[in-house]
Design a protein around this motif. Structure first.
Motif, PDB file in Angstrom:
ATOM      1  N   SER A   1     -15.109  -1.137 -44.516  1.00  7.63           N
ATOM      2  CA  SER A   1     -16.201  -2.104 -44.281  1.00  7.63           C
ATOM      3  C   SER A   1     -17.525  -1.430 -44.623  1.00  7.63           C
ATOM      4  O   SER A   1     -17.560  -0.288 -45.074  1.00  7.63           O
ATOM      5  N   ASP A   2     -18.632  -2.095 -44.375  1.00  6.57           N
ATOM      6  CA  ASP A   2     -19.949  -1.479 -44.611  1.00  6.57           C
ATOM      7  C   ASP A   2     -20.195  -0.319 -43.647  1.00  6.57           C
ATOM      8  O   ASP A   2     -21.125   0.474 -43.836  1.00  6.57           O
ATOM      9  N   TYR A   3     -19.366  -0.226 -42.582  1.00  2.64           N
ATOM     10  CA  TYR A   3     -19.650   0.769 -41.541  1.00  2.64           C
ATOM     11  C   TYR A   3     -18.550   1.809 -41.375  1.00  2.64           C
ATOM     12  O   TYR A   3     -18.820   2.954 -41.018  1.00  2.64           O
ATOM     13  N   GLN A   4     -17.286   1.420 -41.588  1.00  2.00           N
ATOM     14  CA  GLN A   4     -16.206   2.355 -41.228  1.00  2.00           C
ATOM     15  C   GLN A   4     -14.906   1.931 -41.929  1.00  2.00           C
ATOM     16  O   GLN A   4     -14.810   0.814 -42.452  1.00  2.00           O
ATOM     17  N   ARG A   5     -13.941   2.822 -41.919  1.00  2.00           N
ATOM     18  CA  ARG A   5     -12.623   2.514 -42.510  1.00  2.00           C
ATOM     19  C   ARG A   5     -11.710   2.031 -41.385  1.00  2.00           C
ATOM     20  O   ARG A   5     -11.555   2.726 -40.369  1.00  2.00           O
ATOM     21  N   ILE A   6     -11.106   0.886 -41.581  1.00  3.06           N
ATOM     22  CA  ILE A   6     -10.266   0.281 -40.550  1.00  3.06           C
ATOM     23  C   ILE A   6      -8.837   0.184 -41.081  1.00  3.06           C
ATOM     24  O   ILE A   6      -8.582  -0.507 -42.071  1.00  3.06           O
ATOM     25  N   GLU A   7      -7.943   0.935 -40.452  1.00  2.00           N
ATOM     26  CA  GLU A   7      -6.533   0.910 -40.873  1.00  2.00           C
ATOM     27  C   GLU A   7      -5.665   0.293 -39.772  1.00  2.00           C
ATOM     28  O   GLU A   7      -5.947   0.475 -38.594  1.00  2.00           O
ATOM     29  N   MET A   8      -4.631  -0.413 -40.210  1.00  2.00           N
ATOM     30  CA  MET A   8      -3.685  -1.001 -39.266  1.00  2.00           C
ATOM     31  C   MET A   8      -2.274  -0.544 -39.646  1.00  2.00           C
ATOM     32  O   MET A   8      -1.911  -0.551 -40.821  1.00  2.00           O
ATOM     33  N   PHE A   9      -1.495  -0.167 -38.633  1.00  2.00           N
ATOM     34  CA  PHE A   9      -0.115   0.262 -38.871  1.00  2.00           C
ATOM     35  C   PHE A   9       0.837  -0.504 -37.963  1.00  2.00           C
ATOM     36  O   PHE A   9       0.435  -0.976 -36.891  1.00  2.00           O
TER      37      PHE A   9
ATOM     38  N   LYS B   1       1.583  -2.420 -32.710  1.00  2.00           N
ATOM     39  CA  LYS B   1       0.591  -2.240 -33.771  1.00  2.00           C
ATOM     40  C   LYS B   1      -0.369  -1.101 -33.371  1.00  2.00           C
ATOM     41  O   LYS B   1      -0.593  -0.847 -32.183  1.00  2.00           O
ATOM     42  N   LEU B   2      -0.967  -0.475 -34.379  1.00  2.00           N
ATOM     43  CA  LEU B   2      -1.926   0.611 -34.154  1.00  2.00           C
ATOM     44  C   LEU B   2      -3.160   0.363 -35.012  1.00  2.00           C
ATOM     45  O   LEU B   2      -3.030   0.142 -36.230  1.00  2.00           O
ATOM     46  N   MET B   3      -4.352   0.359 -34.372  1.00  2.00           N
ATOM     47  CA  MET B   3      -5.613   0.276 -35.123  1.00  2.00           C
ATOM     48  C   MET B   3      -6.243   1.665 -35.142  1.00  2.00           C
ATOM     49  O   MET B   3      -6.312   2.346 -34.111  1.00  2.00           O
ATOM     50  N   VAL B   4      -6.700   2.069 -36.329  1.00  2.00           N
ATOM     51  CA  VAL B   4      -7.365   3.364 -36.520  1.00  2.00           C
ATOM     52  C   VAL B   4      -8.709   3.115 -37.184  1.00  2.00           C
ATOM     53  O   VAL B   4      -8.780   2.336 -38.145  1.00  2.00           O
ATOM     54  N   ILE B   5      -9.788   3.707 -36.664  1.00  2.00           N
ATOM     55  CA  ILE B   5     -11.110   3.564 -37.294  1.00  2.00           C
ATOM     56  C   ILE B   5     -11.615   4.958 -37.667  1.00  2.00           C
ATOM     57  O   ILE B   5     -11.657   5.858 -36.808  1.00  2.00           O
ATOM     58  N   ASP B   6     -11.926   5.140 -38.938  1.00  2.00           N
ATOM     59  CA  ASP B   6     -12.387   6.432 -39.461  1.00  2.00           C
ATOM     60  C   ASP B   6     -11.484   7.568 -38.997  1.00  2.00           C
ATOM     61  O   ASP B   6     -11.951   8.617 -38.532  1.00  2.00           O
TER      62      ASP B   6
ATOM     63  N   ALA C   1      -9.795  -8.024 -38.266  1.00  2.00           N
ATOM     64  CA  ALA C   1      -8.501  -7.316 -38.294  1.00  2.00           C
ATOM     65  C   ALA C   1      -7.763  -7.524 -36.967  1.00  2.00           C
ATOM     66  O   ALA C   1      -6.548  -7.736 -36.935  1.00  2.00           O
ATOM     67  N   ALA C   2      -8.523  -7.509 -35.847  1.00  2.00           N
ATOM     68  CA  ALA C   2      -7.890  -7.713 -34.539  1.00  2.00           C
ATOM     69  C   ALA C   2      -7.314  -9.121 -34.443  1.00  2.00           C
ATOM     70  O   ALA C   2      -6.211  -9.324 -33.924  1.00  2.00           O
ATOM     71  N   GLU C   3      -8.023 -10.110 -34.953  1.00  2.00           N
ATOM     72  CA  GLU C   3      -7.516 -11.492 -34.917  1.00  2.00           C
ATOM     73  C   GLU C   3      -6.157 -11.583 -35.617  1.00  2.00           C
ATOM     74  O   GLU C   3      -5.269 -12.323 -35.197  1.00  2.00           O
ATOM     75  N   LYS C   4      -5.991 -10.779 -36.670  1.00  2.00           N
ATOM     76  CA  LYS C   4      -4.738 -10.862 -37.447  1.00  2.00           C
ATOM     77  C   LYS C   4      -3.614 -10.031 -36.821  1.00  2.00           C
ATOM     78  O   LYS C   4      -2.459 -10.478 -36.752  1.00  2.00           O
ATOM     79  N   TYR C   5      -3.942  -8.840 -36.345  1.00  2.00           N
ATOM     80  CA  TYR C   5      -2.882  -7.921 -35.910  1.00  2.00           C
ATOM     81  C   TYR C   5      -2.796  -7.748 -34.397  1.00  2.00           C
ATOM     82  O   TYR C   5      -1.795  -7.235 -33.896  1.00  2.00           O
ATOM     83  N   PHE C   6      -3.855  -8.145 -33.654  1.00  2.00           N
ATOM     84  CA  PHE C   6      -3.825  -8.085 -32.185  1.00  2.00           C
ATOM     85  C   PHE C   6      -4.274  -9.431 -31.623  1.00  2.00           C
ATOM     86  O   PHE C   6      -5.220  -9.510 -30.824  1.00  2.00           O
ATOM     87  N   PRO C   7      -3.632 -10.530 -32.049  1.00  2.00           N
ATOM     88  CA  PRO C   7      -4.102 -11.855 -31.613  1.00  2.00           C
ATOM     89  C   PRO C   7      -4.132 -12.007 -30.098  1.00  2.00           C
ATOM     90  O   PRO C   7      -4.977 -12.711 -29.548  1.00  2.00           O
ATOM     91  N   GLU C   8      -3.268 -11.273 -29.412  1.00  2.00           N
ATOM     92  CA  GLU C   8      -3.233 -11.367 -27.944  1.00  2.00           C
ATOM     93  C   GLU C   8      -4.533 -10.845 -27.327  1.00  2.00           C
ATOM     94  O   GLU C   8      -4.965 -11.305 -26.275  1.00  2.00           O
ATOM     95  N   LEU C   9      -5.221  -9.928 -28.027  1.00  2.00           N
ATOM     96  CA  LEU C   9      -6.488  -9.407 -27.485  1.00  2.00           C
ATOM     97  C   LEU C   9      -7.628 -10.392 -27.741  1.00  2.00           C
ATOM     98  O   LEU C   9      -8.675 -10.320 -27.105  1.00  2.00           O
ATOM     99  N   CYS C  10      -7.421 -11.302 -28.669  1.00  2.00           N
ATOM    100  CA  CYS C  10      -8.495 -12.231 -29.081  1.00  2.00           C
ATOM    101  C   CYS C  10      -8.331 -13.611 -28.459  1.00  2.00           C
ATOM    102  O   CYS C  10      -9.056 -14.545 -28.821  1.00  2.00           O
ATOM    103  N   GLU C  11      -7.409 -13.718 -27.481  1.00  2.00           N
ATOM    104  CA  GLU C  11      -7.074 -15.062 -26.981  1.00  2.00           C
ATOM    105  C   GLU C  11      -8.217 -15.722 -26.226  1.00  2.00           C
ATOM    106  O   GLU C  11      -8.212 -16.922 -26.014  1.00  2.00           O
TER     107      GLU C  11
END
Ligand code: SAM
Length: 289
Positions: free
Chosen positions: A32-40, A47-52, A118-128
Protein backbone atom coordinates in the motif's frame (compact mmCIF):
# COMPACT_ATOMS: atom_id res chain seq x y z
CA UNK A 1 16.18 -28.09 12.35
CA UNK A 2 16.07 -25.94 9.20
CA UNK A 3 12.58 -24.75 8.34
CA UNK A 4 11.48 -25.33 4.76
CA UNK A 5 9.92 -22.46 2.84
CA UNK A 6 6.41 -23.50 3.83
CA UNK A 7 7.01 -21.70 7.13
CA UNK A 8 6.46 -17.98 7.70
CA UNK A 9 9.10 -16.67 10.13
CA UNK A 10 9.31 -13.28 11.82
CA UNK A 11 12.75 -12.57 13.24
CA UNK A 12 12.59 -10.24 16.24
CA UNK A 13 15.26 -7.58 15.62
CA UNK A 14 17.52 -7.12 18.64
CA UNK A 15 15.81 -9.87 20.62
CA UNK A 16 17.68 -12.86 19.20
CA UNK A 17 14.36 -14.68 18.81
CA UNK A 18 11.93 -15.53 16.04
CA UNK A 19 8.41 -16.87 15.62
CA UNK A 20 7.27 -19.23 12.84
CA UNK A 21 3.95 -20.61 11.62
CA UNK A 22 3.60 -23.43 9.10
CA UNK A 23 1.69 -22.06 6.11
CA UNK A 24 -0.27 -23.79 3.35
CA UNK A 25 -0.62 -20.84 0.97
CA UNK A 26 0.15 -17.18 0.50
CA UNK A 27 -3.23 -15.58 -0.17
CA UNK A 28 -2.24 -12.00 -0.98
CA UNK A 29 0.69 -9.58 -0.97
CA UNK A 30 -0.19 -5.87 -1.26
CA UNK A 31 2.19 -2.91 -1.10
CA UNK A 32 0.00 0.00 0.00
CA UNK A 33 1.11 3.64 0.19
CA UNK A 34 2.18 2.93 3.78
CA UNK A 35 3.18 -0.70 4.31
CA UNK A 36 3.36 -4.22 2.86
CA UNK A 37 0.36 -6.34 3.81
CA UNK A 38 0.64 -10.11 3.41
CA UNK A 39 -1.99 -12.74 4.08
CA UNK A 40 -1.33 -16.46 4.57
CA UNK A 41 -3.30 -19.60 5.23
CA UNK A 42 -1.70 -21.79 7.90
CA UNK A 43 -1.92 -25.45 8.95
CA UNK A 44 -3.11 -24.82 12.52
CA UNK A 45 -3.63 -21.08 13.17
CA UNK A 46 -6.18 -20.19 10.51
CA UNK A 47 -5.43 -17.04 8.53
CA UNK A 48 -2.35 -14.90 9.28
CA UNK A 49 -1.94 -11.17 8.56
CA UNK A 50 1.61 -9.78 8.37
CA UNK A 51 2.46 -6.06 8.00
CA UNK A 52 6.01 -5.09 6.98
CA UNK A 53 7.20 -8.54 8.00
CA UNK A 54 5.60 -8.38 11.48
CA UNK A 55 2.81 -10.73 12.54
CA UNK A 56 -0.39 -8.81 13.23
CA UNK A 57 -3.40 -11.12 13.49
CA UNK A 58 -4.07 -14.85 13.38
CA UNK A 59 -7.48 -16.49 13.44
CA UNK A 60 -6.44 -18.69 16.34
CA UNK A 61 -5.16 -16.23 18.93
CA UNK A 62 -6.39 -12.73 18.04
CA UNK A 63 -9.19 -12.98 20.66
CA UNK A 64 -6.59 -12.57 23.42
CA UNK A 65 -5.39 -9.25 22.04
CA UNK A 66 -8.68 -7.76 20.86
CA UNK A 67 -10.48 -8.58 24.13
CA UNK A 68 -7.67 -7.28 26.34
CA UNK A 69 -7.28 -4.08 24.32
CA UNK A 70 -11.00 -3.33 24.77
CA UNK A 71 -12.77 -4.75 27.84
CA UNK A 72 -10.38 -3.78 30.66
CA UNK A 73 -10.28 -0.12 29.60
CA UNK A 74 -14.03 0.08 28.94
CA UNK A 75 -14.96 -1.52 32.27
CA UNK A 76 -12.42 0.80 33.96
CA UNK A 77 -14.40 3.83 32.73
CA UNK A 78 -17.58 4.87 34.56
CA UNK A 79 -19.61 5.49 31.38
CA UNK A 80 -17.70 5.00 28.10
CA UNK A 81 -19.97 6.55 25.46
CA UNK A 82 -17.55 8.14 22.98
CA UNK A 83 -14.69 5.87 21.86
CA UNK A 84 -11.90 6.38 19.31
CA UNK A 85 -9.74 3.51 18.04
CA UNK A 86 -6.49 4.64 16.43
CA UNK A 87 -4.89 1.93 14.29
CA UNK A 88 -6.93 -1.25 14.57
CA UNK A 89 -7.44 -1.55 10.81
CA UNK A 90 -8.29 -5.26 11.08
CA UNK A 91 -11.43 -4.07 12.98
CA UNK A 92 -11.22 -6.74 15.69
CA UNK A 93 -10.99 -4.08 18.39
CA UNK A 94 -13.98 -2.20 16.92
CA UNK A 95 -16.04 -5.41 17.14
CA UNK A 96 -15.21 -5.84 20.84
CA UNK A 97 -15.88 -2.17 21.66
CA UNK A 98 -19.33 -2.28 20.05
CA UNK A 99 -20.34 -5.24 22.24
CA UNK A 100 -20.68 -2.65 25.04
CA UNK A 101 -24.27 -1.28 24.86
CA UNK A 102 -23.34 1.98 26.62
CA UNK A 103 -20.96 2.88 23.77
CA UNK A 104 -22.85 5.40 21.62
CA UNK A 105 -20.13 6.13 19.04
CA UNK A 106 -16.93 4.37 18.00
CA UNK A 107 -14.65 6.03 15.44
CA UNK A 108 -12.09 3.66 13.88
CA UNK A 109 -9.13 5.61 12.46
CA UNK A 110 -6.47 3.76 10.49
CA UNK A 111 -3.89 5.33 8.18
CA UNK A 112 -4.16 2.48 5.67
CA UNK A 113 -7.49 1.52 4.06
CA UNK A 114 -5.80 -1.51 2.45
CA UNK A 115 -5.53 -3.17 5.88
CA UNK A 116 -9.28 -3.01 6.36
CA UNK A 117 -9.97 -4.18 2.81
CA UNK A 118 -7.70 -7.19 3.36
CA UNK A 119 -9.38 -7.89 6.73
CA UNK A 120 -12.84 -7.75 5.13
CA UNK A 121 -11.73 -10.48 2.72
CA UNK A 122 -9.68 -12.77 4.97
CA UNK A 123 -10.95 -11.96 8.51
CA UNK A 124 -14.64 -11.22 7.86
CA UNK A 125 -15.48 -12.29 11.41
CA UNK A 126 -13.43 -9.34 12.73
CA UNK A 127 -15.34 -6.92 10.48
CA UNK A 128 -18.84 -8.04 11.44
CA UNK A 129 -19.57 -4.78 13.32
CA UNK A 130 -18.23 -2.41 10.68
CA UNK A 131 -21.79 -1.48 9.63
CA UNK A 132 -23.05 -0.91 13.15
CA UNK A 133 -24.80 2.52 13.05
CA UNK A 134 -22.58 3.61 15.98
CA UNK A 135 -19.39 2.92 13.98
CA UNK A 136 -17.52 5.36 11.74
CA UNK A 137 -14.45 4.18 9.79
CA UNK A 138 -11.88 6.78 8.72
CA UNK A 139 -8.56 6.39 6.92
CA UNK A 140 -6.23 9.15 8.10
CA UNK A 141 -3.03 9.43 10.12
CA UNK A 142 -4.08 9.02 13.75
CA UNK A 143 -2.04 11.98 14.95
CA UNK A 144 -3.70 14.27 12.40
CA UNK A 145 -7.13 13.10 13.53
CA UNK A 146 -6.45 13.40 17.27
CA UNK A 147 -4.92 16.86 16.83
CA UNK A 148 -8.24 18.04 15.38
CA UNK A 149 -10.48 16.21 17.90
CA UNK A 150 -12.38 18.79 20.00
CA UNK A 151 -11.22 19.18 23.63
CA UNK A 152 -13.05 16.87 26.01
CA UNK A 153 -14.87 15.09 23.18
CA UNK A 154 -13.83 11.50 24.01
CA UNK A 155 -14.24 9.10 26.93
CA UNK A 156 -11.85 6.33 25.77
CA UNK A 157 -9.06 6.22 23.18
CA UNK A 158 -7.69 2.81 22.16
CA UNK A 159 -4.36 2.91 20.32
CA UNK A 160 -4.15 -0.39 18.48
CA UNK A 161 -1.14 0.50 16.37
CA UNK A 162 1.83 -1.25 14.87
CA UNK A 163 5.18 -1.02 16.68
CA UNK A 164 6.92 2.35 17.23
CA UNK A 165 8.64 2.11 13.84
CA UNK A 166 7.30 3.22 10.47
CA UNK A 167 3.86 4.87 10.44
CA UNK A 168 3.19 3.76 14.03
CA UNK A 169 6.15 5.64 15.50
CA UNK A 170 4.27 8.94 15.77
CA UNK A 171 1.68 7.27 18.02
CA UNK A 172 4.30 6.77 20.76
CA UNK A 173 5.38 10.44 21.06
CA UNK A 174 4.72 13.06 23.79
CA UNK A 175 2.94 15.21 21.18
CA UNK A 176 0.49 12.39 20.55
CA UNK A 177 -0.17 11.82 24.27
CA UNK A 178 -0.68 15.58 24.77
CA UNK A 179 -3.27 15.56 21.99
CA UNK A 180 -4.97 12.51 23.56
CA UNK A 181 -5.08 14.28 26.94
CA UNK A 182 -6.69 17.33 25.35
CA UNK A 183 -9.29 15.27 23.45
CA UNK A 184 -10.33 13.27 26.53
CA UNK A 185 -13.01 14.46 28.96
CA UNK A 186 -12.20 14.35 32.70
CA UNK A 187 -11.98 10.72 33.82
CA UNK A 188 -11.14 9.79 30.22
CA UNK A 189 -8.80 6.87 29.50
CA UNK A 190 -6.27 6.14 26.77
CA UNK A 191 -4.99 2.58 26.33
CA UNK A 192 -2.15 1.67 24.01
CA UNK A 193 -0.61 -1.66 23.06
CA UNK A 194 2.70 -1.36 24.91
CA UNK A 195 4.78 -4.24 23.51
CA UNK A 196 6.48 -7.06 25.43
CA UNK A 197 7.31 -6.49 29.13
CA UNK A 198 10.13 -9.02 28.73
CA UNK A 199 11.73 -7.56 25.58
CA UNK A 200 10.67 -3.91 25.43
CA UNK A 201 10.91 -2.39 28.93
CA UNK A 202 12.61 0.77 27.52
CA UNK A 203 9.55 1.37 25.32
CA UNK A 204 7.30 1.03 28.37
CA UNK A 205 9.50 3.45 30.31
CA UNK A 206 9.28 6.01 27.49
CA UNK A 207 5.51 5.61 27.40
CA UNK A 208 5.18 6.20 31.15
CA UNK A 209 7.39 9.28 31.06
CA UNK A 210 5.47 10.67 28.07
CA UNK A 211 2.09 9.98 29.72
CA UNK A 212 3.20 11.70 32.93
CA UNK A 213 4.65 14.62 30.92
CA UNK A 214 1.27 14.89 29.17
CA UNK A 215 -0.26 15.35 32.67
CA UNK A 216 -2.11 12.02 32.86
CA UNK A 217 -2.85 11.56 36.57
CA UNK A 218 -2.35 7.79 36.66
CA UNK A 219 -0.93 5.08 34.40
CA UNK A 220 -1.11 1.31 34.80
CA UNK A 221 -0.09 -1.65 32.63
CA UNK A 222 -2.01 -4.86 32.10
CA UNK A 223 -0.41 -8.09 30.90
CA UNK A 224 -1.74 -10.91 28.77
CA UNK A 225 -0.54 -13.82 26.62
CA UNK A 226 -0.26 -13.22 22.87
CA UNK A 227 1.64 -16.10 21.25
CA UNK A 228 1.84 -14.38 17.86
CA UNK A 229 3.95 -11.46 19.13
CA UNK A 230 7.62 -11.40 20.18
CA UNK A 231 8.11 -13.37 23.46
CA UNK A 232 4.40 -14.36 23.49
CA UNK A 233 3.86 -12.05 26.50
CA UNK A 234 2.22 -8.71 25.70
CA UNK A 235 0.95 -5.61 27.46
CA UNK A 236 -1.33 -2.61 27.21
CA UNK A 237 -0.82 0.60 29.17
CA UNK A 238 -3.70 2.83 30.31
CA UNK A 239 -3.43 6.54 31.13
CA UNK A 240 -6.17 8.31 33.09
CA UNK A 241 -7.06 12.02 32.84
CA UNK A 242 -7.90 13.61 36.20
CA UNK A 243 -8.81 10.36 37.91
CA UNK A 244 -7.35 7.07 39.12
CA UNK A 245 -7.26 3.52 37.82
CA UNK A 246 -7.87 1.85 41.19
CA UNK A 247 -11.19 0.12 40.54
CA UNK A 248 -13.41 -1.10 37.71
CA UNK A 249 -17.10 -1.80 37.07
CA UNK A 250 -16.76 -5.38 38.32
CA UNK A 251 -20.49 -6.01 38.67
CA UNK A 252 -21.04 -4.79 35.09
CA UNK A 253 -18.21 -7.02 33.88
CA UNK A 254 -19.79 -10.02 35.64
CA UNK A 255 -23.27 -9.17 34.33
CA UNK A 256 -22.10 -8.47 30.76
CA UNK A 257 -24.45 -9.88 28.14
CA UNK A 258 -21.88 -10.58 25.47
CA UNK A 259 -19.52 -13.47 24.84
CA UNK A 260 -15.81 -13.39 25.47
CA UNK A 261 -13.24 -16.18 25.20
CA UNK A 262 -10.59 -14.80 27.54
CA UNK A 263 -11.83 -11.71 29.40
CA UNK A 264 -13.81 -11.92 32.64
CA UNK A 265 -13.59 -10.01 35.93
CA UNK A 266 -11.03 -12.42 37.42
CA UNK A 267 -8.82 -12.03 34.33
CA UNK A 268 -9.32 -8.25 34.59
CA UNK A 269 -8.02 -8.20 38.16
CA UNK A 270 -5.18 -10.64 37.40
CA UNK A 271 -4.07 -8.75 34.28
CA UNK A 272 -3.19 -5.68 36.38
CA UNK A 273 -1.08 -7.71 38.85
CA UNK A 274 2.49 -6.47 38.38
CA UNK A 275 5.45 -8.85 38.00
CA UNK A 276 8.06 -7.83 40.61
CA UNK A 277 10.61 -6.53 38.05
CA UNK A 278 7.87 -4.37 36.53
CA UNK A 279 6.56 -3.14 39.90
CA UNK A 280 10.05 -1.90 40.79
CA UNK A 281 10.65 -0.33 37.35
CA UNK A 282 7.27 1.47 37.35
CA UNK A 283 7.89 2.80 40.86
CA UNK A 284 11.26 4.19 39.70
CA UNK A 285 9.73 5.81 36.60
CA UNK A 286 6.96 7.49 38.60
CA UNK A 287 9.32 8.58 41.40
CA UNK A 288 11.80 10.12 39.00
CA UNK A 289 9.25 12.02 36.96
N1 SAM B 1 -2.25 -5.88 17.04
C1 SAM B 1 -1.24 -5.27 16.20
C2 SAM B 1 0.02 -4.96 16.96
O1 SAM B 1 -0.04 -4.93 18.20
O2 SAM B 1 1.05 -4.75 16.28
C3 SAM B 1 -1.82 -4.05 15.56
C4 SAM B 1 -2.82 -4.45 14.54
S1 SAM B 1 -3.43 -3.23 13.50
C5 SAM B 1 -3.34 -4.09 12.00
C6 SAM B 1 -2.15 -2.01 13.42
C7 SAM B 1 -2.63 -0.87 12.56
O3 SAM B 1 -1.97 0.37 12.91
C8 SAM B 1 -2.34 -1.07 11.05
O4 SAM B 1 -3.57 -1.30 10.38
C9 SAM B 1 -1.69 0.23 10.61
O5 SAM B 1 -2.12 0.68 9.34
C10 SAM B 1 -2.11 1.18 11.73
N2 SAM B 1 -1.28 2.39 11.86
C11 SAM B 1 0.06 2.48 11.91
N3 SAM B 1 0.44 3.77 12.04
C12 SAM B 1 -0.71 4.51 12.07
C13 SAM B 1 -0.99 5.90 12.21
N4 SAM B 1 0.01 6.81 12.31
N5 SAM B 1 -2.28 6.30 12.23
C14 SAM B 1 -3.30 5.39 12.15
N6 SAM B 1 -3.10 4.05 12.01
C15 SAM B 1 -1.81 3.63 11.98
Amino acid sequence: MALDDSWFTEQHDGAGSAFSLKTTAKLSDVQSDYQRIEMFDTTDWGKLMVIDGCTMVSTRDNFLYHEMMSHPVLFSHAAPKRVAIIGGGDCGTLREVLKHPEVERAVQIDIDEQVTRAAEKYFPELCESNHDPRAELLWIDGIDWINKAPAGSLDVIIVDSTDPIGPGEVLFTPAFYNACHNALADGGLVVQQSESPLLHLPILEKMYRSLMAARFSDARTLFFPQPLYPSGWWSATIGCKNGTLDGFREADADRRRFDTHYYNSAIHRAAFAEPEFFRKARADWLASN
